[in-house]
Design an enzyme around this catalytic site. Structure first.
Site, PDB file in Angstrom:
ATOM      1  N   ASP A  70      32.341   8.116  85.011  1.00  0.00           N
ATOM      2  CA  ASP A  70      32.374   6.957  84.353  1.00  0.00           C
ATOM      3  C   ASP A  70      31.322   5.924  84.972  1.00  0.00           C
ATOM      4  OD1 ASP A  70      34.568   7.952  83.161  1.00  0.00           O
ATOM      5  OD2 ASP A  70      35.792   7.529  84.951  1.00  0.00           O
ATOM      6  N   GLU A 236      38.287   2.885  75.511  1.00  0.00           N
ATOM      7  CA  GLU A 236      38.539   2.595  76.903  1.00  0.00           C
ATOM      8  C   GLU A 236      37.331   2.264  77.604  1.00  0.00           C
ATOM      9  OE1 GLU A 236      40.079   6.155  78.380  1.00  0.00           O
ATOM     10  OE2 GLU A 236      38.362   7.597  77.528  1.00  0.00           O
TER      11      GLU A 236
END
Length: 561
Positions: A70, A236
């Site tokens: 991420d 997300e």
């Protein structure tokens, strides 16, 4: 970054056991311990197993062939700073620095210990720091992350290579994840975040909250600005930007291994938002290309970072060229011109106005100073007694007692580990073991850790020290280890090795003379941990309580081809 500044970086390796919780909380983001323990990054380190910069003006993806999950990146002047998810590994929120978007070094960490401190004093696999964002606002660096069990936290600093302030809980609640701030031109501040269905009971939605201008707390219940249930499940990881009067939310959807990169845009911060898929796998082998960061260069180029899930190797970082067409980003190459790109495998390096030397994140560690390398992380908030780097050219690991009720290494906090650095690599380490002669079953060794794990170790018995090869499959389910006794160790020094080949096949071996290595068992196949790739590193354990544990002196830890 000068070598002196780099060497001054570090984390709170050794926390005094006698400190009160109040005292320890105030030290939670100190970069230097009271005893002087900290971490170091070697200047100019170049990996022997993976280098993205090809040296001819081009680079190959991934730019970081390691589990920087991420990733988010911000540019400040000529410098780029990256952070990534660290979950419950400590120190957390690694800070990487680059001048050219291709060559990166670890320069520090934003958190030395995770709050709540007692909660994270034991392994909390898959919990902790999820999908952070890093931003620069009014001379300060901010990182926001969502902890799915406690809420959204923020840390900040004026010097990303130095001390970060203590974490602030910006919004309390369960299931609040993947947060990113935006400071608007009119002085208003906003925070976008996602939802973890495992805690909140809902997911695939994005919410925008008002924040105070200081960015320390939200001011309302928030507005759902996007619902992905119809066409973009598991949306997300949102990142918030503003450009040409449009608010942009860049967010992955479709799942980590198989999804795509979605971009939303609106003239109003609360929407409604238009949607467009701007990158997917296309005809490439790069699966699930999403969840990253848009950055620009001072020369006017645009670039995008994302990750690729490579199972046991973790979520590795790719760099893609990016351009704007009709106020929509196009990421990667777009051979059919439909506005939806696909990843590139090689490309010309970003034009940042200069050429910089090749560097990579540190891997090997000679343990030649009192500073521990920045590549190392514990499996939980550390105790003062686990490890001591010294000026004697070794790292001393004291054995720590197996946690009460612990079934295998999955339950052990004092695992000192680092990320897999490439698909193919070899780790060799040299150690001298000095167990407490009054104890039995003190153990130290070299481990490849995940939901399955394997290790080679030396363990003391009543009649001497023995070499063992141990494996545990489905360790996260409490499966006990299987142990193979390899023979009695002559003396107390040994070298351990693991060779990792494509497919995460791990062949362990050992050498008593430092020349000839004997393979042990059959190759072990590494698997991921909880939301992280497999890791490799060291440990020292005992079964019994004592007033003076044994210890292992590790002379060096070397990563080679």
């Amino acid at each position: 970054m000068s070598p002196n500044k780099t060497l001054a970086l570090g984390f709170l390796l050794l926390l005094g056991a006698c400190q009160s919780e109040k005292t320890r909380t105030s030290l939670s983001v100190s970069n230097t311990s009271a005893s002087g323990g900290s971490m170091a990054a070697p200047a100019g380190y170049v990996s022997k197993v993976w280098v993205s910069d090809k040296g001819d003006g081009t680079f190959q993806n991934p730019v970081l062939d390691a589990d920087y999950s991420d990733p988010d990146v911000v540019r400040v002047g000529d410098d780029y700073y990256m952070t990534s998810s660290s979950f419950s590994s400590i120190p957390g929120l690694q800070i990487l620095h680059s001048k050219d978007l291709v060559n990166w070094q670890i320069i520090g960490y934003a958190i030395d210990r995770l709050p709540p401190y007692q909660h994270f004093a034991k392994p909390q696999h898959g919990n902790g720091v999820w999908a952070p964002s890093i931003r620069h606002h009014k001379g300060e660096f901010y990182i926001y992350w969502g902890d799915p069990d406690f809420g959204i936290y923020m840390v900040k600093t004026k010097n990303p290579a130095g001390r970060w302030e203590a974490p602030v809980l910006v919004m309390e609640g369960k299931g609040l994840i993947d947060s990113c701030p935006l400071w608007d031109e009119d002085g208003n501040a906003y925070l976008v975040h996602g939802w973890a269905g495992s805690r909140a009971g809902v997911k695939s939605m994005l919410t925008v909250n008002r924040m105070n201008p200081e960015g320390t707390k939200v001011l309302d219940e928030g507005v759902m600005v996007f619902d992905g249930h119809d066409a973009h499940p598991t949306v997300e990881g949102p990142k918030f930007y503003k450009r040409n009067g449009y608010y942009y939310i860049m967010a992955p959807a479709g799942g980590v291994a198989t999804g795509w990169q979605l971009v939303l845009r609106s003239k109003n911060v609360y929407g409604p938002y238009e949607e467009k898929i701007v990158m997917d796998q296309g005809k490439t082998p790069i699966n699930g290309p999403h969840q990253g960061a848009w950055v620009d260069t001072k020369t006017g180029e645009d670039w995008f970072f994302h990750f690729q899930d490579k199972e046991a190797y973790g979520r590795v970082v790719h760099l893609q060229p990016m351009k704007w067409v009709n106020d929509w980003p196009v990421i990667g190459e777009d051979p059919d011109g439909d506005g939806k790109g696909q990843p590139v495998l090689t490309y010309k390096k970003p034009n940042v106005g200069k050429t910089y030397p090749i560097v990579t994140p540190a891997e090997s560690d000679e343990f030649d100073s009192h500073l521990l390398g920045l590549q190392w992380q514990w499996h939980a908030n550390p105790k003062a007694t686990w490890a001591f780097a010294s000026n004697k050219g070794n790292l001393r690991l004291f054995t720590d007692q197996m946690p009460e009720g612990g079934k295998n290494l999955w339950d052990v906090p004092n695992l000192l580990l680092q990320k897999f650095p490439a698909e193919n690599f070899t780790v060799t380490t040299k150690l001298k073991f000095t167990p407490n002669p009054k104890l039995q079953n003190e153990r130290t060794g070299l481990v490849v850790m995940g939901m399955d794990y394997g290790y080679v170790s030396v363990v003391n018995k009543k009649d001497g020290m023995y070499l063992t090869y141990n494996t545990a499959l489905k360790a996260d389910k409490g499966t006990p280890e299987k142990e193979q006794i390899l023979g009695k160790l002559t003396g107390n020094e040994v070298q351990f090795r693991v060779q990792v080949s494509k497919g995460a096949k791990c062949q362990f071996s050992y050498s008593e003379d430092g020349q000839t290595f004997k393979n042990v068992g059959t190759p072990f196949t590494a698997v991921p941990g909880k939301w992280i790739g497999a890791k490799v590193g060291l440990f020292a354990l005992r079964e019994d309580k004592t007033n003076d544990s044994g210890y292992a002196d590790y002379d060096w830890f070397r990563v080679t081809k």
